[in-house]
Design an enzyme around this catalytic site. Structure first.
Site, PDB file in Angstrom:
ATOM      1  N   GLU A  72       0.833  -1.214   0.000  1.00 14.93           N
ATOM      2  CA  GLU A  72       0.000   0.000   0.000  1.00 14.93           C
ATOM      3  C   GLU A  72       0.869   1.267   0.000  1.00 14.93           C
ATOM      4  O   GLU A  72       1.154   1.825   1.054  1.00 14.93           O
ATOM      5  CB  GLU A  72      -0.950   0.017   1.203  1.00 14.93           C
ATOM      6  CG  GLU A  72      -1.884   1.226   1.173  1.00 14.93           C
ATOM      7  CD  GLU A  72      -2.801   1.326   2.385  1.00 14.93           C
ATOM      8  OE1 GLU A  72      -3.707   2.176   2.370  1.00 14.93           O
ATOM      9  OE2 GLU A  72      -2.613   0.557   3.356  1.00 14.93           O
ATOM     10  N   LYS A 131      -2.729  -2.065  -2.937  1.00 14.12           N
ATOM     11  CA  LYS A 131      -3.773  -1.181  -2.420  1.00 14.12           C
ATOM     12  C   LYS A 131      -3.342   0.246  -2.741  1.00 14.12           C
ATOM     13  O   LYS A 131      -2.339   0.737  -2.206  1.00 14.12           O
ATOM     14  CB  LYS A 131      -3.976  -1.380  -0.911  1.00 14.12           C
ATOM     15  CG  LYS A 131      -5.088  -0.480  -0.336  1.00 14.12           C
ATOM     16  CD  LYS A 131      -5.511  -0.899   1.058  1.00 14.12           C
ATOM     17  CE  LYS A 131      -6.566   0.052   1.619  1.00 14.12           C
ATOM     18  NZ  LYS A 131      -7.151  -0.396   2.893  1.00 14.12           N
TER      19      LYS A 131
END
EC number: 4.1.2.13
Length: 295
Positions: free
Chosen positions: A176, A213
């Site tokens: 992420e 992500k």
């Protein structure tokens, strides 16, 4: 790695619920839920309250595998129980939802336009415990606040270095590198980020699987090519400070990108609501995020 869970995450219809606020973000999550800081005397009381909030969400009838593929927990939640089962077991065995664990220790100070992850010397122990608790994958967050080629390179290098350690344990890492939605050079930062991600994905061993992500991109379908990479199980989107309506609307313009929302999922839920009211609001949110994710 659980192959049934892998296939569900790879091909299933739905989204991933992020229930992983921890440390400094827990008071904010509780405040959004209507619980003020003077309601708890210490950290343990705070975590009991936030586990109560998450339990209420997870046990809600609408929080089910028809709409939700996975849920991201944090360490304290992983070690607590729902109806005499550890949270991850309850999610998978009772709800059919794949459990993930947030493993980072928060963000380092801003440097070169980015915030790297803080050092995590206990990571191997955390991963061992995650396997014991039947966790499928992990999540770790860095933040990009400027289109800095050297800064973004450092973020992605760190993410992939840790991801390889996680994958070697048999877990699927969610990488992420969040791009701050408020920066003026967001599109430029995303261009640099995509090139770095592509470069590092190409260098992975053949059998390594990861998830990404990412912030919802400025250009529609910008990450479509990354979704086709054989190493990438799924690409999911964070809400990043957008309201639920804004995040959903932007998501609908990105085919194949599914939600992994935190604040946007819990928007409108409060501790004082009756179960009927709470479940009604959550059900509407879940259905709206689901619809945006499958378009």
């Amino acid at each position: 790695m659980n192959t049934e869970q892998l296939e569900r995450i790879r091909t299933g219809k739905g989204f991933i619920a992020a229930l992983d606020q921890s440390g400094g973000s827990t008071p904010k999550a509780l405040l959004q839920y209507g619980v003020k800081e003077d309601s708890y005397a210490n950290e343990e009381d705070m975590y009991v309250l936030v586990h109560g909030m998450r339990t209420r969400i997870i046990q809600s009838p609408s929080f089910n595998s028809q709409y939700i593929l996975g849920a991201i927990l944090f360490e304290n939640t992983m070690d607590r129980k729902i109806e005499d089962q550890f949270t991850a077991d309850y999610l998978w065995e009772k709800k059919g939802i794949v459990p993930f664990l947030k493993i980072d220790k928060g963000l380092a100070d801003l440097d070169d336009g980015v915030q790297l992850m803080k050092p995590n010397p206990d990571l191997d122990d955390i991963l061992t415990r995650a396997l014991e608790r039947h966790i499928f994958g992990t999540k770790m967050r860095s933040v990009i606040k400027q289109a800095s080629p050297t800064g973004i390179k450092k973020v992605v290098e760190q993410q992939f270095e840790v991801a390889k350690q996680i994958a070697a344990k048999g877990l699927v890492p969610i990488i992420e590198p969040e791009v701050d939605i408020l920066i003026t050079d967001k599109a430029a930062a995303e261009n640099i980020l995509k090139e770095e991600l592509r470069h590092h994905l190409s260098a992975l061993d053949q059998d390594v699987k990861v998830m990404l992500k990412l912030s919802i991109p400025s250009e529609d379908n910008f990450y479509s090519d990354l979704m086709k990479d054989p190493h990438v199980v799924r690409v999911v989107a964070l809400s990043g400070g957008y309201t639920q309506a804004e995040a959903n609307e932007k998501l609908t313009h990105n085919q194949g990108l599914i939600a992994s929302f935190s604040r946007a999922l819990a928007q409108g839920l409060t501790s004082t609501q009756s179960d009927e009211e709470f479940n009604g609001i959550l059900s509407t949110s879940i259905q709206d995020i689901y619809e945006a994710s499958i378009k």
